[in-house]
Design a protein around this motif. Sequence first.
Motif, PDB file in Angstrom:
ATOM      1  N   ARG A 158       0.923  -1.045  -0.001  1.00 24.10           N
ATOM      2  CA  ARG A 158      -0.074   0.159   0.291  1.00 24.10           C
ATOM      3  C   ARG A 158       1.052   1.142   0.126  1.00 24.10           C
ATOM      4  O   ARG A 158       1.942   1.366   0.574  1.00 24.10           O
ATOM      5  N   CYS A 159       0.480   2.290  -0.825  1.00 29.06           N
ATOM      6  CA  CYS A 159       1.256   3.584  -0.807  1.00 29.06           C
ATOM      7  C   CYS A 159       0.185   4.659  -1.086  1.00 29.06           C
ATOM      8  O   CYS A 159      -0.482   4.697  -1.878  1.00 29.06           O
ATOM      9  N   PRO A 160       0.181   5.628  -0.167  1.00 32.02           N
ATOM     10  CA  PRO A 160      -0.657   6.781   0.048  1.00 32.02           C
ATOM     11  C   PRO A 160      -0.340   7.702  -0.967  1.00 32.02           C
ATOM     12  O   PRO A 160      -0.739   8.946  -1.074  1.00 32.02           O
ATOM     13  N   MET A 161       0.805   7.768  -1.751  1.00 34.69           N
ATOM     14  CA  MET A 161       1.125   9.024  -2.708  1.00 34.69           C
ATOM     15  C   MET A 161       0.351   9.315  -3.684  1.00 34.69           C
ATOM     16  O   MET A 161       0.237  10.648  -3.798  1.00 34.69           O
ATOM     17  N   ALA A 162      -0.412   8.491  -4.103  1.00 30.19           N
ATOM     18  CA  ALA A 162      -1.573   8.951  -4.979  1.00 30.19           C
ATOM     19  C   ALA A 162      -2.793   9.382  -4.398  1.00 30.19           C
ATOM     20  O   ALA A 162      -3.120   8.863  -3.576  1.00 30.19           O
ATOM     21  N   CYS A 177      -8.394  19.888 -12.513  1.00 28.93           N
ATOM     22  CA  CYS A 177      -7.587  18.655 -12.238  1.00 28.93           C
ATOM     23  C   CYS A 177      -6.460  18.813 -11.343  1.00 28.93           C
ATOM     24  O   CYS A 177      -5.260  19.231 -11.285  1.00 28.93           O
ATOM     25  N   GLY A 178      -7.139  18.190 -10.015  1.00 28.08           N
ATOM     26  CA  GLY A 178      -6.030  18.521  -8.768  1.00 28.08           C
ATOM     27  C   GLY A 178      -6.599  17.539  -7.482  1.00 28.08           C
ATOM     28  O   GLY A 178      -7.478  17.087  -7.382  1.00 28.08           O
ATOM     29  N   PHE A 179      -5.695  17.478  -6.547  1.00 30.83           N
ATOM     30  CA  PHE A 179      -5.936  16.811  -5.535  1.00 30.83           C
ATOM     31  C   PHE A 179      -7.207  16.880  -4.857  1.00 30.83           C
ATOM     32  O   PHE A 179      -7.510  18.096  -4.389  1.00 30.83           O
ATOM     33  N   ASN A 180      -8.074  15.872  -4.671  1.00 28.79           N
ATOM     34  CA  ASN A 180      -9.175  15.800  -3.975  1.00 28.79           C
ATOM     35  C   ASN A 180      -8.961  15.146  -2.763  1.00 28.79           C
ATOM     36  O   ASN A 180      -9.017  13.761  -2.730  1.00 28.79           O
ATOM     37  N   GLY A 253      -3.585  11.208  -9.298  1.00 34.08           N
ATOM     38  CA  GLY A 253      -2.266  11.703  -9.449  1.00 34.08           C
ATOM     39  C   GLY A 253      -1.469  11.931  -8.070  1.00 34.08           C
ATOM     40  O   GLY A 253      -1.828  11.874  -6.874  1.00 34.08           O
ATOM     41  N   PRO A 254      -0.347  12.669  -8.065  1.00 33.73           N
ATOM     42  CA  PRO A 254       0.531  12.670  -6.713  1.00 33.73           C
ATOM     43  C   PRO A 254      -0.343  13.778  -5.819  1.00 33.73           C
ATOM     44  O   PRO A 254      -0.728  14.802  -6.387  1.00 33.73           O
ATOM     45  N   ARG A 255      -0.400  13.489  -4.468  1.00 33.83           N
ATOM     46  CA  ARG A 255      -1.063  14.497  -3.617  1.00 33.83           C
ATOM     47  C   ARG A 255      -0.314  15.711  -3.512  1.00 33.83           C
ATOM     48  O   ARG A 255      -0.708  16.786  -3.795  1.00 33.83           O
ATOM     49  N   ASP A 256       1.014  15.535  -3.660  1.00 35.62           N
ATOM     50  CA  ASP A 256       2.069  16.533  -3.477  1.00 35.62           C
ATOM     51  C   ASP A 256       2.655  16.979  -5.252  1.00 35.62           C
ATOM     52  O   ASP A 256       3.618  16.128  -5.572  1.00 35.62           O
ATOM     53  N   ASP A 261      10.144  21.611  -8.473  1.00 31.12           N
ATOM     54  CA  ASP A 261      11.364  20.966  -7.601  1.00 31.12           C
ATOM     55  C   ASP A 261      11.458  19.740  -7.711  1.00 31.12           C
ATOM     56  O   ASP A 261      10.681  18.888  -7.258  1.00 31.12           O
ATOM     57  N   PRO A 262      12.729  19.223  -8.304  1.00 30.35           N
ATOM     58  CA  PRO A 262      12.791  17.786  -8.501  1.00 30.35           C
ATOM     59  C   PRO A 262      13.035  17.083  -7.280  1.00 30.35           C
ATOM     60  O   PRO A 262      12.559  15.884  -7.178  1.00 30.35           O
ATOM     61  N   ALA A 263      13.170  17.749  -6.138  1.00 35.59           N
ATOM     62  CA  ALA A 263      13.224  16.905  -4.689  1.00 35.59           C
ATOM     63  C   ALA A 263      11.934  16.530  -4.273  1.00 35.59           C
ATOM     64  O   ALA A 263      11.810  15.302  -3.759  1.00 35.59           O
ATOM     65  N   VAL A 264      10.741  17.303  -4.782  1.00 38.78           N
ATOM     66  CA  VAL A 264       9.589  16.663  -4.532  1.00 38.78           C
ATOM     67  C   VAL A 264       9.217  15.439  -5.153  1.00 38.78           C
ATOM     68  O   VAL A 264       8.554  14.330  -4.955  1.00 38.78           O
ATOM     69  N   ALA A 265       9.443  15.467  -6.667  1.00 39.72           N
ATOM     70  CA  ALA A 265       9.428  13.954  -7.218  1.00 39.72           C
ATOM     71  C   ALA A 265      10.225  12.998  -6.469  1.00 39.72           C
ATOM     72  O   ALA A 265       9.661  11.652  -6.516  1.00 39.72           O
ATOM     73  N   ASP A 266      11.411  13.121  -6.089  1.00 40.65           N
ATOM     74  CA  ASP A 266      12.269  12.235  -5.751  1.00 40.65           C
ATOM     75  C   ASP A 266      11.554  11.875  -4.289  1.00 40.65           C
ATOM     76  O   ASP A 266      11.615  10.516  -4.276  1.00 40.65           O
ATOM     77  N   ARG A 267      11.052  12.604  -3.701  1.00 43.84           N
ATOM     78  CA  ARG A 267      10.359  12.338  -2.448  1.00 43.84           C
ATOM     79  C   ARG A 267       9.048  11.294  -2.529  1.00 43.84           C
ATOM     80  O   ARG A 267       8.998  10.167  -1.950  1.00 43.84           O
ATOM     81  N   ASN A 268       8.501  11.830  -3.695  1.00 45.79           N
ATOM     82  CA  ASN A 268       7.038  10.936  -4.111  1.00 45.79           C
ATOM     83  C   ASN A 268       7.852   9.540  -4.573  1.00 45.79           C
ATOM     84  O   ASN A 268       6.976   8.343  -4.010  1.00 45.79           O
ATOM     85  N   GLY A 269       8.684   9.340  -5.278  1.00 51.62           N
ATOM     86  CA  GLY A 269       9.333   8.131  -5.595  1.00 51.62           C
ATOM     87  C   GLY A 269       9.659   7.303  -4.430  1.00 51.62           C
ATOM     88  O   GLY A 269       9.626   6.115  -4.620  1.00 51.62           O
ATOM     89  N   ARG A 270      10.375   7.956  -3.268  1.00 51.00           N
ATOM     90  CA  ARG A 270      10.751   6.912  -2.427  1.00 51.00           C
ATOM     91  C   ARG A 270       9.782   6.465  -1.587  1.00 51.00           C
ATOM     92  O   ARG A 270       9.865   5.233  -1.122  1.00 51.00           O
ATOM     93  N   GLN A 271       8.891   7.286  -1.439  1.00 52.79           N
ATOM     94  CA  GLN A 271       7.393   6.665  -0.866  1.00 52.79           C
ATOM     95  C   GLN A 271       6.993   5.167  -1.630  1.00 52.79           C
ATOM     96  O   GLN A 271       6.924   4.312  -0.886  1.00 52.79           O
ATOM     97  N   LEU A 272       6.936   5.280  -2.900  1.00 54.48           N
ATOM     98  CA  LEU A 272       6.609   4.146  -3.712  1.00 54.48           C
ATOM     99  C   LEU A 272       7.544   3.093  -3.547  1.00 54.48           C
ATOM    100  O   LEU A 272       7.241   1.913  -3.379  1.00 54.48           O
TER     101      LEU A 272
END
Length: 482
Positions: A158-162, A177-180, A253-256, A261-272
Motif C-alpha cells: 500500500r502506498c498513499p502517494m497517489a 484537475c487536482g488533489f481531492n 495523481g500525486p497528492r503533492d 522542484d525535482p526533490a518533491v518528485a524524488d520524495r514521491n518516488g521514495r514513498q513508492l
Amino acid sequence: MAHVLTPQSTCVFGMARCDVTPPVGIYHRMWGAATHERASGVHRPLTATALVFRALGEPAPSETEQVVVANDHCLLWAREMDALREAVCRQTGLAPEQFVAAFSHSHSAALMGLEREHLPGGELIRPYLKTLGEQITQIVREARANVRPTTISYALGRCPMAGNRDFWDADSHQWVCGFNPQGPSDDTVLVAQVSDSAQQRLATIVNYACHPTTLAWQNTLISPDFVGAMRETVETVTGLPCIFLQGASGDLGPRDGYVGDPAVADRNGRQLGYAALSALEALPPPQTQFEYAGPVVSGATLGTWQHVPLNPQEQTAKSRWQLRRWKLDLDYRPGIPTREGAEAERARWQAEEQAALKAGDNGKARDAHAMVERMERWLMRISLLPPGSTFPLPVTLWQMGDAFWLAVEGEHYQLLQTSLRGRFPGVPIVVMTLANGSRVTYLPRADTYGKGLYQESIAILAPGSLERVIDVVGEQIAAWSG
C-alpha cells in the motif's frame, strides 16, 4: 487452513534495458502553462526495458510470445507510435500485436510529436525517434536472446502517494484537475519478483497507478518524475533492475504535485519505493508454500509453520498459459468537436494570446497559450482517429499461472483495476494502461460525464466505455478461471 499459497507464475522470461534520455535542448514544452521551449538539463535519466514472456516449453519464435517495453516517455502520438512499432517489428520479426510499449507517462520526458519540428528544439525530435527505435530494437533482441525459465511471485503493498485528482473548486465554481482529499484513491502496489530456476532473483516489477505529474510547467528538466527515485530506491536495496508499469491512473495523481522542484518528485518516488520493498520482504522463496508443521511444546504449546516445496501438480498449475489479443469496438462520444470547430477555437485563443502580450498581461497570455495548446492536441488526436462510429480499442490479456496481465490503450479511471481486482479477490491482475499510447485519451466513469471534468472534455469515447472494458475483460478472466 493448513497452508498458505503465494500467487506465482512460471514462464520463460527475458529482459534487457537501455538509457533513452533525449538530448538537452530538445523541445520540452509538455505543459500548456509552460513558458520554456527547450529542455535545459536532465533530472534523472529515462530508461526503456524490454520484457519478454513466453509459455514454458513453447518454441521460439511463437505467436504466443508477448513483448512489453516499459519506458519513461509520456506517450507517442499515433503516427510516431505506429512508425516505432513497425520499425521494431520489422527488425525483430515480431508481429505488431506482440509488441506493447508501456508508457510510464512522465509529463517531464518531452513531447515527441513531429508536428513540433518547427519549434525551438523540435529539430531534434526526428533524429531522436530514429535512435529510440534502434535502441528498442536492440534491447528486444537482447531480451529474447537471454530468456530462461523463471518464477514470478506476487505481493501486495500500500502506498498513499497517489490521490484522487477530480476536485471541485467551490470558489470558481468549476472542476479542476487536482488533489481531492475526499475522493477515492486506490493505494494498491502490486509487486512481482522474478527469480530463475536456481531461485536467484532477477528483477522487480512494480505496478502502481499514479500520473507522473509531480513536476509541471515550472520544470525545465528532462525527468521520469517519481518513477526515477522509485527505481533507485528499490535497486539500491535489491541490486536488481526495477521496472515500473503504469496502472489505471486517469483520476489519480500525486497528492503533492504540480511543482518545479525535482526533490518533491524524488520524495514521491521514495514513498513508492519503500512500499514496494516492504511488499517484497514479505515474499517467501519461489516455488514454495507456507504450511502448518504441527505443535511444539514449550512454555505454551506453539503452532509452527514452514516453507515447503510445491508438489508437482501445483507446479504444473503455475505454468498455465493462456493469451488473447482482440479489439473491442466502443462508440465515439456524441458531440466530439469537429476539426473546423477546433480550428476556430484555436484561432480565437491565438488572437487572445497576442492581445494579452500586446497589453503586457503575461498571466492572461499564458492562459490563452494553454488553450491554444489544448486545441493543437485535440486537432492532432482527431486527425488520426479511425473513421466510422466506433473505435477499435486494442486489448491484450494473458494468464500466467495464478496471475493475469492486462495491457490496454488509453488513460482509464482507477475503476478499471479496482473493479477487476474486486471481482477476483486474491488473484494478481497486473494492469498496464497507455499500452502503445492513448488515441482515445481518457476513459472516465460513466457517472462523471456531464460534470465538466477535464478528462471528459477531451474524451473520445462515449459514456459507459470504461464499464464495457471492465465487463469484457472480467468475462474473459472468469472464463479462464473456471
